[in-house]
Design a protein around this motif. Structure first.
Motif, PDB file in Angstrom:
ATOM      1  N   UNK A  25      64.330  24.417   5.987  1.00  0.00           N
ATOM      2  CA  UNK A  25      65.527  25.037   6.534  1.00  0.00           C
ATOM      3  C   UNK A  25      65.417  26.550   6.514  1.00  0.00           C
ATOM      4  N   UNK A  26      64.925  27.072   5.428  1.00  0.00           N
ATOM      5  CA  UNK A  26      64.747  28.521   5.312  1.00  0.00           C
ATOM      6  C   UNK A  26      63.733  29.016   6.333  1.00  0.00           C
ATOM      7  N   UNK A  27      62.606  28.268   6.432  1.00  0.00           N
ATOM      8  CA  UNK A  27      61.563  28.661   7.366  1.00  0.00           C
ATOM      9  C   UNK A  27      62.064  28.590   8.800  1.00  0.00           C
ATOM     10  N   UNK A  28      62.808  27.529   9.106  1.00  0.00           N
ATOM     11  CA  UNK A  28      63.285  27.362  10.475  1.00  0.00           C
ATOM     12  C   UNK A  28      64.264  28.452  10.854  1.00  0.00           C
ATOM     13  N   UNK A  29      65.155  28.780   9.928  1.00  0.00           N
ATOM     14  CA  UNK A  29      66.153  29.785  10.236  1.00  0.00           C
ATOM     15  C   UNK A  29      65.500  31.130  10.544  1.00  0.00           C
ATOM     16  N   UNK A  84      65.052   8.021  11.241  1.00  0.00           N
ATOM     17  CA  UNK A  84      65.459   8.601  12.525  1.00  0.00           C
ATOM     18  C   UNK A  84      66.861   9.203  12.437  1.00  0.00           C
ATOM     19  N   UNK A  85      67.784   8.484  11.833  1.00  0.00           N
ATOM     20  CA  UNK A  85      69.144   9.009  11.727  1.00  0.00           C
ATOM     21  C   UNK A  85      69.183  10.279  10.885  1.00  0.00           C
ATOM     22  N   UNK A  86      68.467  10.277   9.773  1.00  0.00           N
ATOM     23  CA  UNK A  86      68.461  11.445   8.891  1.00  0.00           C
ATOM     24  C   UNK A  86      67.860  12.667   9.593  1.00  0.00           C
ATOM     25  N   UNK A  87      66.807  12.440  10.370  1.00  0.00           N
ATOM     26  CA  UNK A  87      66.181  13.562  11.069  1.00  0.00           C
ATOM     27  C   UNK A  87      67.098  14.092  12.175  1.00  0.00           C
ATOM     28  N   UNK A  88      67.801  13.196  12.866  1.00  0.00           N
ATOM     29  CA  UNK A  88      68.763  13.656  13.869  1.00  0.00           C
ATOM     30  C   UNK A  88      69.852  14.521  13.232  1.00  0.00           C
ATOM     31  N   UNK A  90      69.385  16.361  10.629  1.00  0.00           N
ATOM     32  CA  UNK A  90      68.737  17.636  10.330  1.00  0.00           C
ATOM     33  C   UNK A  90      68.681  18.514  11.574  1.00  0.00           C
ATOM     34  N   UNK A  91      68.495  17.901  12.744  1.00  0.00           N
ATOM     35  CA  UNK A  91      68.548  18.671  13.983  1.00  0.00           C
ATOM     36  C   UNK A  91      69.945  19.246  14.206  1.00  0.00           C
ATOM     37  N   UNK A  92      70.958  18.449  13.915  1.00  0.00           N
ATOM     38  CA  UNK A  92      72.317  18.903  14.153  1.00  0.00           C
ATOM     39  C   UNK A  92      72.690  20.128  13.315  1.00  0.00           C
ATOM     40  N   UNK A  93      72.142  20.210  12.105  1.00  0.00           N
ATOM     41  CA  UNK A  93      72.458  21.366  11.257  1.00  0.00           C
ATOM     42  C   UNK A  93      71.434  22.489  11.426  1.00  0.00           C
ATOM     43  N   UNK A  94      70.430  22.259  12.280  1.00  0.00           N
ATOM     44  CA  UNK A  94      69.480  23.309  12.581  1.00  0.00           C
ATOM     45  C   UNK A  94      68.356  23.474  11.598  1.00  0.00           C
ATOM     46  N   UNK A  95      68.094  22.462  10.766  1.00  0.00           N
ATOM     47  CA  UNK A  95      67.011  22.580   9.782  1.00  0.00           C
ATOM     48  C   UNK A  95      65.641  22.369  10.399  1.00  0.00           C
TER      49      UNK A  95
END
Length: 336
Positions: A25-29, A84-88, A90-95
């Motif tokens: 998350x830190x890296x992505x941001x 799959x649900x957990x990764x989706x 993570x996409x929604x919160x921008x991680x």
């Protein structure tokens, strides 16, 4: 992150995964791995031998070539970052930026994707591809945007059929009393229950052990997934009833998408589009290879009268047609 710690409390490996997600998350941001480079984290649940993963590798290569290295993809396969649900989520919160999921999983977030799980709606793969490349496909890819999940393209995931441990499924009657693992989405549950079995939603990564321990009697999936998961070691009967043709979807987080320039968006979309044809070739090659593996493993192939499955599953389509919005999409598909 409280949700993760509650769910995985007491498991050392999962704690490490949570830490990794925080770091990601830190890296992505920050979005940058160099002064002129943006790195997109791409997570999915399939092994690296799967033809869908091979398509993603092409997308990775095409994007780097188009952008001159300014946009790069880092892939986390094999469920490293969750289901799959957990990764989706993570996409929604921008991680993370990207994932590949089944259209059935997308239907839990964007309901219009449910049409792809209606049994026997698509006549064959040519009909499916024609629909996905046309107006309906574009409509479905766009439908997740309001849920922060923008579809980029569809990958071929073949047709899904039943496989079982202890007996061949020759007709819907054979499903009576059987516990069949399904994806965690409403349409899959309804379809299997309508056909006479007891639908048992379960994470894909848990299925091998569940089959071994008789928690379920069988499952339904395509041939490459049946082989790469090693489920054929436990289940010796595969029935080509081909009840659904649920495609995979490459999805980008709108939180990431909106950070890109128009040129960067074009690079990403073009890389995704160009990987589609290559992925379809990998799929067909893999099917041929996998059939040989299954023959050597003495898996019994069953080719039933599909009309019996189609007729019994008809109530699923009839229910969906009661929704005016879904009816409109279904009629476009049937007219294609």
């Amino acid at each position: 992150m409280q949700r993760y710690s509650q769910k995985y409390n007491g498991t050392k490996n999962i704690v490490l995964t949570v830490v990794l997600l925080l770091l990601l998350g830190v890296l992505f941001n920050s979005c940058e791995s160099g002064p002129d480079t943006k790195t997109l984290f791409f997570a999915h649940s399939l092994p690296i031998t799967h033809p869908v993963h091979k398509g993603i590798l092409d997308m990775q290569k095409f994007l780097e070539e188009k952008s001159g290295g300014k946009l790069q993809i880092k892939i986390f396969p094999d469920g490293q970052l969750g289901t799959e649900r957990e990764v989706l989520e993570l996409l929604q919160i921008g991680s993370i930026a990207l994932t590949k999921v089944s259209a059935a999983s997308m239907s839990n977030f964007a309901p219009e994707y449910q049409v792809t799980s209606i049994p026997y709606l698509f006549r064959d793969s040519e009909h499916l591809f024609s629909v996905l490349e046309g107006e309906v496909g574009k409509q479905l890819l766009a439908s997740g945007t309001e849920y922060l999940l923008r579809g980029l393209c569809f990958y071929d995931a073949g047709s899904r059929s039943f496989y079982a441990k202890d007996k061949a499924v020759n007709s819907p009657d054979d499903l009576n009393g059987m516990k069949i693992r399904v994806m965690n989405d409403q349409m899959s549950v309804e379809m299997v229950n309508t056909l006479g079995a007891s639908a048992t939603p379960m994470a894909y990564g848990e299925l091998y052990t569940a089959l071994q321990q008789n928690v379920v009697d069988g499952a339904e999936n395509n041939i490459p997934s049946f082989v790469t998961s090693n489920h054929y070691e436990v289940c010796k009967y595969y029935t080509f009833d081909e009840h659904t043709m649920v495609p995979d979807v490459v999805v980008v987080s709108t939180k990431f998408w909106n950070l890109l320039s128009e040129t960067e968006k074009e690079w990403l979309q073009e890389a995704a589009d160009e990987s589609v044809e290559r992925q379809r070739v990998y799929w067909q090659e893999t099917i041929k290879e996998n059939m040989e593996v299954l023959k050597k493993a003495q898996v019994e192939f069953v080719y039933p009268d599909k009309s019996r499955f189609s007729d019994k599953s008809r109530p699923v389509l009839q229910r969906m047609m009661k929704d005016p919005k879904m009816k409109e999409v279904i009629e476009k598909i049937l007219e294609n």
